[in-house]
Enzyme design. Structure first.
Site, PDB file in Angstrom:
ATOM      1  N   ASP A  27       1.131  -0.971   0.022  1.00  0.00           N
ATOM      2  CA  ASP A  27       0.108  -0.117   0.050  1.00  0.00           C
ATOM      3  C   ASP A  27       1.083   1.232   0.162  1.00  0.00           C
ATOM      4  O   ASP A  27       2.195   1.006   0.227  1.00  0.00           O
ATOM      5  CB  ASP A  27      -0.680   0.098   1.284  1.00  0.00           C
ATOM      6  CG  ASP A  27      -1.492   1.412   1.532  1.00  0.00           C
ATOM      7  OD1 ASP A  27      -2.314   1.759   0.697  1.00  0.00           O
ATOM      8  OD2 ASP A  27      -1.246   1.603   2.471  1.00  0.00           O
ATOM      9  N   ASP A  29      -0.244   5.152   0.936  1.00  0.00           N
ATOM     10  CA  ASP A  29      -0.673   6.192   1.937  1.00  0.00           C
ATOM     11  C   ASP A  29      -0.578   5.489   3.335  1.00  0.00           C
ATOM     12  O   ASP A  29      -1.559   4.750   3.645  1.00  0.00           O
ATOM     13  CB  ASP A  29      -1.798   7.036   1.577  1.00  0.00           C
ATOM     14  CG  ASP A  29      -1.470   7.760   0.389  1.00  0.00           C
ATOM     15  OD1 ASP A  29      -2.488   7.510  -0.473  1.00  0.00           O
ATOM     16  OD2 ASP A  29      -0.724   8.663   0.323  1.00  0.00           O
ATOM     17  N   GLU A  36      -0.584  11.105   4.854  1.00  0.00           N
ATOM     18  CA  GLU A  36      -1.852  11.347   5.138  1.00  0.00           C
ATOM     19  C   GLU A  36      -1.971  12.758   5.745  1.00  0.00           C
ATOM     20  O   GLU A  36      -3.083  13.662   5.264  1.00  0.00           O
ATOM     21  CB  GLU A  36      -2.890  10.330   5.853  1.00  0.00           C
ATOM     22  CG  GLU A  36      -3.232   9.169   5.115  1.00  0.00           C
ATOM     23  CD  GLU A  36      -4.157   9.457   4.089  1.00  0.00           C
ATOM     24  OE1 GLU A  36      -4.544  10.556   3.524  1.00  0.00           O
ATOM     25  OE2 GLU A  36      -4.426   8.302   3.281  1.00  0.00           O
ATOM     26  N   GLY A  69     -10.244   7.190  -1.160  1.00  0.00           N
ATOM     27  CA  GLY A  69     -10.313   8.161  -2.376  1.00  0.00           C
ATOM     28  C   GLY A  69     -10.653   9.399  -2.239  1.00  0.00           C
ATOM     29  O   GLY A  69     -11.658   9.579  -1.570  1.00  0.00           O
ATOM     30  N   GLU A  72     -13.938  10.634  -3.445  1.00  0.00           N
ATOM     31  CA  GLU A  72     -14.993  10.120  -2.811  1.00  0.00           C
ATOM     32  C   GLU A  72     -15.192  10.570  -1.506  1.00  0.00           C
ATOM     33  O   GLU A  72     -16.265  10.898  -1.026  1.00  0.00           O
ATOM     34  CB  GLU A  72     -14.765   8.688  -2.869  1.00  0.00           C
ATOM     35  CG  GLU A  72     -14.826   7.841  -4.083  1.00  0.00           C
ATOM     36  CD  GLU A  72     -13.450   7.916  -5.046  1.00  0.00           C
ATOM     37  OE1 GLU A  72     -12.690   8.830  -4.544  1.00  0.00           O
ATOM     38  OE2 GLU A  72     -13.515   7.475  -6.059  1.00  0.00           O
ATOM     39  N   ARG A  97      -8.198  18.427  -8.299  1.00  0.00           N
ATOM     40  CA  ARG A  97      -7.155  18.403  -9.135  1.00  0.00           C
ATOM     41  C   ARG A  97      -6.119  19.617  -8.332  1.00  0.00           C
ATOM     42  O   ARG A  97      -4.925  19.309  -8.283  1.00  0.00           O
ATOM     43  CB  ARG A  97      -7.341  19.228 -10.330  1.00  0.00           C
ATOM     44  CG  ARG A  97      -6.141  19.548 -11.477  1.00  0.00           C
ATOM     45  CD  ARG A  97      -6.816  20.144 -12.656  1.00  0.00           C
ATOM     46  NE  ARG A  97      -7.213  21.737 -12.146  1.00  0.00           N
ATOM     47  CZ  ARG A  97      -6.281  22.572 -11.752  1.00  0.00           C
ATOM     48  NH1 ARG A  97      -5.074  22.319 -11.883  1.00  0.00           N
ATOM     49  NH2 ARG A  97      -6.715  23.716 -11.218  1.00  0.00           N
ATOM     50  N   LYS A  99      -5.905  20.097  -5.065  1.00  0.00           N
ATOM     51  CA  LYS A  99      -5.276  19.274  -4.146  1.00  0.00           C
ATOM     52  C   LYS A  99      -4.365  18.417  -4.438  1.00  0.00           C
ATOM     53  O   LYS A  99      -3.247  18.479  -3.895  1.00  0.00           O
ATOM     54  CB  LYS A  99      -6.574  18.477  -3.259  1.00  0.00           C
ATOM     55  CG  LYS A  99      -5.876  17.750  -2.360  1.00  0.00           C
ATOM     56  CD  LYS A  99      -5.603  16.214  -2.681  1.00  0.00           C
ATOM     57  CE  LYS A  99      -5.168  15.396  -1.637  1.00  0.00           C
ATOM     58  NZ  LYS A  99      -4.856  14.007  -2.290  1.00  0.00           N
ATOM     59  N   THR A 136      -2.744   0.594  -4.492  1.00  0.00           N
ATOM     60  CA  THR A 136      -3.190   1.738  -3.702  1.00  0.00           C
ATOM     61  C   THR A 136      -4.436   2.527  -4.306  1.00  0.00           C
ATOM     62  O   THR A 136      -4.779   2.286  -5.377  1.00  0.00           O
ATOM     63  CB  THR A 136      -1.994   2.847  -3.643  1.00  0.00           C
ATOM     64  OG1 THR A 136      -2.170   3.877  -3.113  1.00  0.00           O
ATOM     65  CG2 THR A 136      -1.679   3.285  -5.404  1.00  0.00           C
ATOM     66  N   THR A 138      -4.568   5.893  -4.140  1.00  0.00           N
ATOM     67  CA  THR A 138      -4.301   7.258  -4.478  1.00  0.00           C
ATOM     68  C   THR A 138      -4.027   6.953  -6.038  1.00  0.00           C
ATOM     69  O   THR A 138      -3.847   5.966  -6.723  1.00  0.00           O
ATOM     70  CB  THR A 138      -3.064   7.631  -3.640  1.00  0.00           C
ATOM     71  OG1 THR A 138      -2.860   9.186  -4.053  1.00  0.00           O
ATOM     72  CG2 THR A 138      -1.933   7.084  -3.890  1.00  0.00           C
TER      73      THR A 138
HETATM   74  C1  XBP Z   1      -5.121   6.310   0.977  1.00  0.00           C
HETATM   75  C2  XBP Z   1      -6.354   6.896   0.200  1.00  0.00           C
HETATM   76  C3  XBP Z   1      -6.158   7.929  -0.754  1.00  0.00           C
HETATM   77  C4  XBP Z   1      -5.458   8.982  -0.106  1.00  0.00           C
HETATM   78  C5  XBP Z   1      -5.489  10.394  -0.585  1.00  0.00           C
HETATM   79  O1  XBP Z   1      -4.788   5.405  -0.266  1.00  0.00           O
HETATM   80  O2  XBP Z   1      -7.462   6.572   0.460  1.00  0.00           O
HETATM   81  O3  XBP Z   1      -7.345   8.411  -1.124  1.00  0.00           O
HETATM   82  O4  XBP Z   1      -5.963   9.409   1.261  1.00  0.00           O
HETATM   83  O5  XBP Z   1      -5.165  10.310  -2.154  1.00  0.00           O
HETATM   84  P1  XBP Z   1      -3.967   4.138   0.099  1.00  0.00           P
HETATM   85  P2  XBP Z   1      -6.013  10.712  -3.343  1.00  0.00           P
HETATM   86  O6  XBP Z   1      -4.643   2.867  -0.572  1.00  0.00           O
HETATM   87  O7  XBP Z   1      -2.610   4.232  -0.535  1.00  0.00           O
HETATM   88  O8  XBP Z   1      -3.840   3.836   1.706  1.00  0.00           O
HETATM   89  O9  XBP Z   1      -6.842  12.077  -2.915  1.00  0.00           O
HETATM   90  O10 XBP Z   1      -5.309  10.461  -4.634  1.00  0.00           O
HETATM   91  O11 XBP Z   1      -7.387   9.677  -3.289  1.00  0.00           O
HETATM   92 MG    MG Z   2      -3.024   3.356   3.350  1.00  0.00          MG
END
Ligand code: XBP
Ligand code: MG
Length: 239
Positions: A27, A29, A36, A69, A72, A97, A99, A136, A138
């Site tokens: 993963d 983030d 985060e 997301g 989302e 965008r 962000k 991931t 993201t």
């Molecule tokens: C964590 C997420 C991502 C990030 C924000 O992803 O849920 O949405 O919080 O990134 P991971 P975006 O699966 O790597 O833990 O704004 O690009 O979604």
């Molecule tokens: Mg994560």
């Protein structure tokens, strides 16, 4: 005779799983780096730019992270604070965008290093001939921002498969990103190991049939991971 502590058993088991897997699927983030908090700052920057009177503090953001997301998450927050959604889909795309652009700037400043033990694990896994992948929620843009700063512009050469959230139909906790990684690796799920930091991620990997090791991150430090092996960070598993 001194019995090993539960944490010593967990670490030994997680270390054995890390060493014996044919592929390690990371993963991003919260797992590769504590991103985060950077995402949260980037979201707040975008709200100001779009003249929205929103501000996500750490406590609110911890709750909002239950929605995987960024787009989302914005939509879920908008619906939660008004009777009907007030942002159009185009507004959300523009907000996200802005962000994402701010996130890249913040990451490029170098203030978000990889978590302890991550780079050493990538190197030792390669030395053991293990395949490496990323699964991931993201975007590829955000992965590139983080890993080009942390590992150099050729970071992608370290990975055999990289699947980002917008490449699949459903984001975590759906298993889609993990299923796509398995397809590209052509390795059975049981021979892989997913390394995650969140409940959504743990569920997604488990639904894909992949064993999971949790590395506790700041925003999920109080999460109940009784169903998985959880370690503080990967430095505990340095091999
Ligand atoms: C964590 C997420 C991502 C990030 C924000 O992803 O849920 O949405 O919080 O990134 P991971 P975006 O699966 O790597 O833990 O704004 O690009 O979604
Ligand atoms: Mg994560």
């Amino acid at each position: 005779m001194n019995r090993p502590s539960p944490s010593a058993i967990t670490i030994a088991r997680a270390r054995q799983m890390l060493e014996s897997a044919r592929a390690l699927i990371f993963d991003v983030d919260g797992t590769l780096a504590e991103t985060e908090e950077v995402h949260r700052r980037a979201f707040n920057h975008a709200f100001v730019q779009m003249r929205l009177d929103w501000r996500w503090g750490r406590t609110v953001y911890r709750q909002l992270l239950k929605t995987a997301g960024g787009k989302e998450r914005i939509r879920a927050f908008d619906r939660s604070c008004r009777s009907q959604q007030s942002l159009s889909d185009q507004d959300i795309i523009e907000l996200h965008r802005i962000k994402t652009s701010r996130y890249a700037e913040l990451i490029a400043s170098g203030d978000c290093p990889l978590r302890p033990g991550v780079e050493a694990l990538l190197v030792s896994a390669r030395r053991r001939g293990q395949r490496l992948a990323i699964a991931t929620t993201t975007s590829l843009e955000n992965i590139d921002a983080l890993l080009s700063t942390a590992l150099g512009n050729d970071w992608a050469a370290r990975f055999d498969a990289i699947v980002a959230g917008d490449e699949v139909a459903r984001k975590k906790p759906a298993p889609d990103v993990y299923l796509e990684v398995l397809k590209r690796l052509a390795i059975p799920a049981s021979n892989c190991l997913a390394i995650e930091d969140s409940h959504n991620g743990s569920v997604a990997a488990s639904l894909a049939g992949i064993p999971v090791v949790i590395t506790r991150s700041v925003y999920f430090d109080d999460e109940d991971f009784s169903e998985a092996l959880a370690v503080k960070d990967l430095a505990e598993l340095s091999l």
